[in-house]
Write a protein that holds these residues in place. Sequence first.
Motif, PDB file in Angstrom:
ATOM      1  N   ARG A 105       4.068   1.486  -0.984  1.00 33.54           N
ATOM      2  CA  ARG A 105       2.898   2.339  -0.753  1.00 33.54           C
ATOM      3  C   ARG A 105       2.013   2.225  -1.570  1.00 33.54           C
ATOM      4  O   ARG A 105       0.975   2.273  -1.523  1.00 33.54           O
ATOM      5  CB  ARG A 105       3.412   3.597  -0.348  1.00 33.54           C
ATOM      6  N   PHE A 106       2.520   2.683  -3.067  1.00 34.36           N
ATOM      7  CA  PHE A 106       1.229   2.443  -4.000  1.00 34.36           C
ATOM      8  C   PHE A 106       0.660   1.086  -4.174  1.00 34.36           C
ATOM      9  O   PHE A 106      -0.548   0.941  -4.273  1.00 34.36           O
ATOM     10  CB  PHE A 106       2.265   2.464  -5.368  1.00 34.36           C
ATOM     11  N   LEU A 107       1.437   0.066  -3.923  1.00 37.99           N
ATOM     12  CA  LEU A 107       0.811  -1.326  -3.771  1.00 37.99           C
ATOM     13  C   LEU A 107       0.104  -1.651  -2.645  1.00 37.99           C
ATOM     14  O   LEU A 107      -1.219  -2.030  -2.828  1.00 37.99           O
ATOM     15  CB  LEU A 107       1.880  -2.335  -3.762  1.00 37.99           C
ATOM     16  N   VAL A 108       0.346  -1.216  -1.580  1.00 38.09           N
ATOM     17  CA  VAL A 108      -0.734  -1.255  -0.437  1.00 38.09           C
ATOM     18  C   VAL A 108      -1.915  -0.281  -0.535  1.00 38.09           C
ATOM     19  O   VAL A 108      -2.869  -0.745  -0.388  1.00 38.09           O
ATOM     20  CB  VAL A 108       0.138  -0.927   0.827  1.00 38.09           C
ATOM     21  N   GLN A 109      -1.513   0.890  -0.995  1.00 42.65           N
ATOM     22  CA  GLN A 109      -2.963   1.672  -1.260  1.00 42.65           C
ATOM     23  C   GLN A 109      -3.801   1.154  -2.383  1.00 42.65           C
ATOM     24  O   GLN A 109      -5.111   1.165  -2.127  1.00 42.65           O
ATOM     25  CB  GLN A 109      -2.466   2.925  -1.868  1.00 42.65           C
ATOM     26  N   ASN A 110      -3.373   0.635  -3.184  1.00 46.08           N
ATOM     27  CA  ASN A 110      -4.271   0.108  -4.414  1.00 46.08           C
ATOM     28  C   ASN A 110      -4.962  -1.357  -4.039  1.00 46.08           C
ATOM     29  O   ASN A 110      -6.052  -1.815  -4.385  1.00 46.08           O
ATOM     30  CB  ASN A 110      -3.623  -0.181  -5.862  1.00 46.08           C
ATOM     31  N   PRO A 151      12.564   5.163  -3.795  1.00 41.64           N
ATOM     32  CA  PRO A 151      11.678   4.458  -4.768  1.00 41.64           C
ATOM     33  C   PRO A 151      11.047   3.324  -4.505  1.00 41.64           C
ATOM     34  O   PRO A 151       9.882   2.793  -4.569  1.00 41.64           O
ATOM     35  CB  PRO A 151      12.822   4.252  -5.875  1.00 41.64           C
ATOM     36  N   CYS A 152      11.843   2.451  -3.713  1.00 40.16           N
ATOM     37  CA  CYS A 152      11.324   0.880  -3.241  1.00 40.16           C
ATOM     38  C   CYS A 152      10.037   1.324  -2.112  1.00 40.16           C
ATOM     39  O   CYS A 152       9.079   0.578  -2.441  1.00 40.16           O
ATOM     40  CB  CYS A 152      12.359   0.180  -2.648  1.00 40.16           C
ATOM     41  N   TYR A 153      10.244   2.036  -1.136  1.00 46.10           N
ATOM     42  CA  TYR A 153       9.100   2.557  -0.412  1.00 46.10           C
ATOM     43  C   TYR A 153       7.980   2.969  -1.155  1.00 46.10           C
ATOM     44  O   TYR A 153       7.022   2.705  -0.746  1.00 46.10           O
ATOM     45  CB  TYR A 153       9.656   3.513   0.549  1.00 46.10           C
ATOM     46  N   ASN A 154       8.085   3.898  -1.996  1.00 49.60           N
ATOM     47  CA  ASN A 154       7.137   4.518  -2.865  1.00 49.60           C
ATOM     48  C   ASN A 154       6.258   3.228  -3.512  1.00 49.60           C
ATOM     49  O   ASN A 154       4.997   3.564  -3.687  1.00 49.60           O
ATOM     50  CB  ASN A 154       7.355   5.766  -3.674  1.00 49.60           C
ATOM     51  N   ALA A 155       7.050   2.389  -4.197  1.00 53.26           N
ATOM     52  CA  ALA A 155       6.444   1.373  -4.781  1.00 53.26           C
ATOM     53  C   ALA A 155       5.608   0.533  -4.052  1.00 53.26           C
ATOM     54  O   ALA A 155       4.397   0.067  -4.274  1.00 53.26           O
ATOM     55  CB  ALA A 155       7.451   0.530  -5.648  1.00 53.26           C
TER      56      ALA A 155
END
Length: 117
Positions: free
Chosen positions: A89-94, A83-87
Amino acid sequence: MVLSTALYGKPAFRNLICNGLILAEYGKKMSKRLKNYPRCMEVINEYRADALRLYLINSPVVRAEPFFEKDGVYGVVKDVFLPCYNAYRFLVQNAKILEMEGFTPFVPIEQYSSKVI
């Protein structure tokens, strides 16, 4: 304890902390002779060292319960690290999308200065 009391009239120690046996996944005692323990480097290579550390911090062994399971390390990876890694990745992509669109973060007009009086 008996010798200390007989010779010096006091116990050899004030407090005693000891660990019991650590049991493997199937309830048998972990033993080098039986080789029924997971190899440390195998667990680290499969799940990484931070997941193993976090599992050991919260493991039943620390709470004086005699049980170690390799799948518990996977549970830490699944419930904490992914979950931390997915959050992240979401931040970096956006952030990359906003940067490509020319977005600039808000910069306040008044700049704070650190003047010593």
